[in-house]
Design a protein around this motif. Structure first.
Motif: not given
Length: 368
Positions: A286-314
């Motif tokens: 849901k957080c990723v979906q909301e972030a993508i929605t915000n980018t499309l709505k509020h950042a019309p110049t955005a062309t790229d988005m980086d999404i990184t998911l990793q395990e760190q210290n539990g």
């Protein structure tokens, strides 16, 4: 550093040529001021800088460029006695629609034409040019309406595509939840019914083999061992069904990233991240979906988005960043507030970083 759609670049160049060439090579004028050459060049350069889709400079710089562009067009009215200069203003109005509210655009149209009438009446002494002003005002309004319609259609297509991607991701979430529920039911049934029956059978066989005749001991011992093996197999199956419970977040994020419109999503997921608890997976998705929605709505110049998911210290760390331009200070609206609430419910943390170009979100949640 410079990035232009071919159609926009060609349109700007042709529009500029349609005004600059007749103005500069007007045979009815005895002398062309050097300032006029300079201003025509400034109009072209400033227009190209404003419509540049590169993210090297932000909205603040673009607003300065828009102001300079308006000043150049206004100054040209004092150097060129031709109404054709208003074609620059039509182009300017179309560009302004991407950066300013619609009401401001209407104010600009009336203000620019008022300036045009005043300049021609009192400076050029040509009288009130009502016909030219009315004709070019119609051109302005037509350009503004078509630009607004184009923006609305683009936003509607993006919203439809994103909604479809969200629905498919949610469908995958529900199907996975249903499969987990079915695995739990099977595990409970195996444990409560088959497991108890086999335990009872083993006890009865154990009692029987201890009191049976020596001639029957071998057969009862074999049945006893088979029953113990069957119980061990049943317990292993139950444990496997329970341990296999988890949501395949990687598949949902991959599907969502591929179907995101306009913005190219670069997804990086650590191999250590496999199955995630359903509540955690639902929150992150849901957080990723909301972030993508915000980018499309509020950042019309955005062309790229980086999404990184990793395990760190539990913990699971989700990092989201786009290359859009921030129009101002980030305000916690319903979207970001909802993300904070979701993350807090699973004892996580959400950090928002606006110090760099674009918006960065870092989410940390427990990984169990």
């Amino acid at each position: 550093m410079f990035k232009y759609p071919i159609s926009s670049l060609i349109t700007v160049l042709l529009t500029w040529a349609a005004v600059a060439i007749p103005s500069i090579f007007d045979a009815s004028r005895n002398m062309i001021s050097p300032a006029e050459y300079l201003l025509h060049g400034c109009v072209l350069v400033l227009t190209l800088l404003v419509i540049n889709e590169s993210t090297r400079y932000g909205y603040k710089t673009r607003y300065y460029l828009l102001f300079l562009l308006f000043t150049s067009i206004a100054y040209l009215m004092f150097l060129v006695p031709l109404s054709i200069v208003l074609i620059y203003s039509v182009m300017y109005c179309s560009i302004l629609a991407f950066y300013a509210p619609i009401r401001f655009c209407y104010v600009y149209i009336f203000a620019s034409h008022g300036l045009f009438l005043i300049v021609h009446t009192f400076y050029w002494q040509t009288g009130w040019q009502w016909a030219s002003a009315g004709m070019f005002m119609a051109f302005h309004l037509f350009a503004l309406v078509m630009t607004q319609r184009m923006i609305s259609e683009r936003n509607a297509k993006e919203e439809l595509a994103l909604t479809n991607a969200k629905l498919e991701a949610t469908q995958h979430l529900l199907s996975n939840a249903a499969a987990q529920s079915e695995r739990l039911r099977i595990a409970r049934d195996l444990h409560d019914e088959v497991g108890h029956s086999l335990t009872s059978l083993i006890i009865n066989l154990d009692v029987t083999r201890r009191t049976c005749m020596p001639t029957q001991l071998t057969q009862l011992q074999a049945c006893y061992e088979q029953a113990k093996q069957a119980l061990a197999t049943t317990r292993a199956i139950v444990s496997d069904k329970r341990n296999d419970i988890g949501f395949d977040l990687v598949q949902s994020l991959t599907q969502l990233s591929k179907q995101t419109p306009r913005v190219k999503v670069h997804l990086k997921i650590s191999p250590k991240v496999k199955h995630v608890q359903l509540s955690t997976a639902q929150c992150l998705l849901k957080c990723v979906q909301e972030a993508i929605t915000n980018t499309l709505k509020h950042a019309p110049t955005a062309t790229d988005m980086d999404i990184t998911l990793q395990e760190q210290n539990g913990n699971l760390e989700l990092f989201i960043k786009d290359n859009g331009l921030l129009k101002g200070e980030v305000v916690l609206g319903n979207g970001l507030t909802g993300m904070q609430e979701r993350v807090a419910q699973i004892k996580g943390q959400l950090d928002i970083d606006t110090s760099k170009q674009g918006l960065s979100l870092t989410i940390r949640v427990p990984y169990e």
